[in-house]
Design an enzyme around this catalytic site. Sequence first.
Site, PDB file in Angstrom:
ATOM      1  N   LEU A 170       0.813  -1.219   0.000  1.00  0.00           N
ATOM      2  CA  LEU A 170       0.000   0.000   0.000  1.00  0.00           C
ATOM      3  C   LEU A 170       0.849   1.274   0.000  1.00  0.00           C
ATOM      4  O   LEU A 170       0.652   2.165  -0.822  1.00  0.00           O
ATOM      5  CB  LEU A 170      -0.943  -0.006   1.214  1.00  0.00           C
ATOM      6  CG  LEU A 170      -1.971   1.133   1.239  1.00  0.00           C
ATOM      7  CD1 LEU A 170      -2.998   0.994   0.116  1.00  0.00           C
ATOM      8  CD2 LEU A 170      -2.694   1.192   2.586  1.00  0.00           C
ATOM      9  N   HIS A 185      -3.456  12.710 -13.657  1.00  0.00           N
ATOM     10  CA  HIS A 185      -3.620  12.120 -14.991  1.00  0.00           C
ATOM     11  C   HIS A 185      -5.078  12.139 -15.425  1.00  0.00           C
ATOM     12  O   HIS A 185      -5.375  12.211 -16.612  1.00  0.00           O
ATOM     13  CB  HIS A 185      -3.054  10.700 -15.020  1.00  0.00           C
ATOM     14  CG  HIS A 185      -1.562  10.679 -15.133  1.00  0.00           C
ATOM     15  ND1 HIS A 185      -0.904  10.872 -16.334  1.00  0.00           N
ATOM     16  CD2 HIS A 185      -0.593  10.534 -14.203  1.00  0.00           C
ATOM     17  CE1 HIS A 185       0.402  10.820 -16.138  1.00  0.00           C
ATOM     18  NE2 HIS A 185       0.626  10.617 -14.847  1.00  0.00           N
ATOM     19  N   ASP A 192       3.354  11.779 -18.588  1.00  0.00           N
ATOM     20  CA  ASP A 192       4.545  10.992 -18.281  1.00  0.00           C
ATOM     21  C   ASP A 192       5.312  10.838 -19.588  1.00  0.00           C
ATOM     22  O   ASP A 192       4.852  10.164 -20.507  1.00  0.00           O
ATOM     23  CB  ASP A 192       4.159   9.606 -17.741  1.00  0.00           C
ATOM     24  CG  ASP A 192       3.534   9.683 -16.357  1.00  0.00           C
ATOM     25  OD1 ASP A 192       3.671  10.719 -15.690  1.00  0.00           O
ATOM     26  OD2 ASP A 192       2.900   8.686 -15.946  1.00  0.00           O
ATOM     27  N   GLU A 241       9.673  12.206  -9.491  1.00  0.00           N
ATOM     28  CA  GLU A 241       9.247  11.643 -10.781  1.00  0.00           C
ATOM     29  C   GLU A 241       9.709  12.575 -11.905  1.00  0.00           C
ATOM     30  O   GLU A 241       8.947  13.447 -12.349  1.00  0.00           O
ATOM     31  CB  GLU A 241       7.723  11.470 -10.827  1.00  0.00           C
ATOM     32  CG  GLU A 241       7.193  10.411  -9.871  1.00  0.00           C
ATOM     33  CD  GLU A 241       5.729  10.044 -10.154  1.00  0.00           C
ATOM     34  OE1 GLU A 241       5.127  10.596 -11.096  1.00  0.00           O
ATOM     35  OE2 GLU A 241       5.214   9.186  -9.422  1.00  0.00           O
TER      36      GLU A 241
HETATM   37 ZN   LIG Z   1       2.511  10.601 -14.036  1.00  0.00          ZN
END
Ligand SMILES: [Zn+2]
Length: 278
Positions: A170, A185, A192, A241
């Site tokens: 999780l 998104h 991405d 990210e």
């Molecule tokens: Zn993303």
Amino acid sequence: MSQPKPRNGTKPVNLLLTVIISGALVLSAVAAPSMAADATPSPTATPSVSPTPSVSPTPSVTDVPVTPPGEPMPPVLCGVCFNPGAYSLTKANSLWVVANKQRPLNPITYKPTIGYFKGVQVAKVTATALSQMAAGMLKAKAGTLLLNSGFRSFDTQTVVHDRQVARLGLKAGEALAARPGYSEHQTGLAADVSAAGQGCTIQVCFANTKAGKWLAANAWQYGFILRYPKDQTATTGYQFEPWHFRYVGVDLATEMKSKNITVLEKFWKLPAAPAYSY
Ligand SMILES: [Zn+2]
């Protein structure tokens, strides 16, 4: 033209120096030293020094309309100023919506107007901006931009979320994939990305690729921000990210860049969103 030769010889030098020293007072400056040269027998460099006062910035300032003291300032040209109230931060269809682990989309099943970048679905506005960024990236010889994931519906996000949680547990799974209804998104404003042949697709090492570096430095010019920067997990709720870019438009991206604030939550002074409330 009818002047004696030695003086003719000094004139171009005077002229050149004056032009270099001051563009604004060229005409008066040329007149002044040539008269001085006429009166001076020896062609020393002294006359050319006489335009020195014109180095003062005063002439160029007079080119700009000056507001007299006490007069109201002219209206600001708003092609260049930032309007913090231009878009909602809460509506799912807003260019500036902030979605995070504390801020689900409203409505939770929101779907944007879809466009395509190289066959992949994103919001129409994002597709246009991605095309422009891809062109800029190509021109800079930083690579060919690819879109690995753009718009994800509520149902798709459910699948992505459940897959990551099953794979990583999780905590780690939710550090990568949002719960359905909480993902950028789903707005179609997130992208991405990767670059053809540069590897590190959807991996942290993308930050070290030519494309990753170029995007990190230049995406703002196309209205994108790197949404989950390094060392901001406590605020964003997501690990670094370097592939996830969020379209916010050029105005906001530029404002964030100029203020050196990388994270939406901090820019808008919203609470940090490290985790879900339940
Ligand atoms: Zn993303």
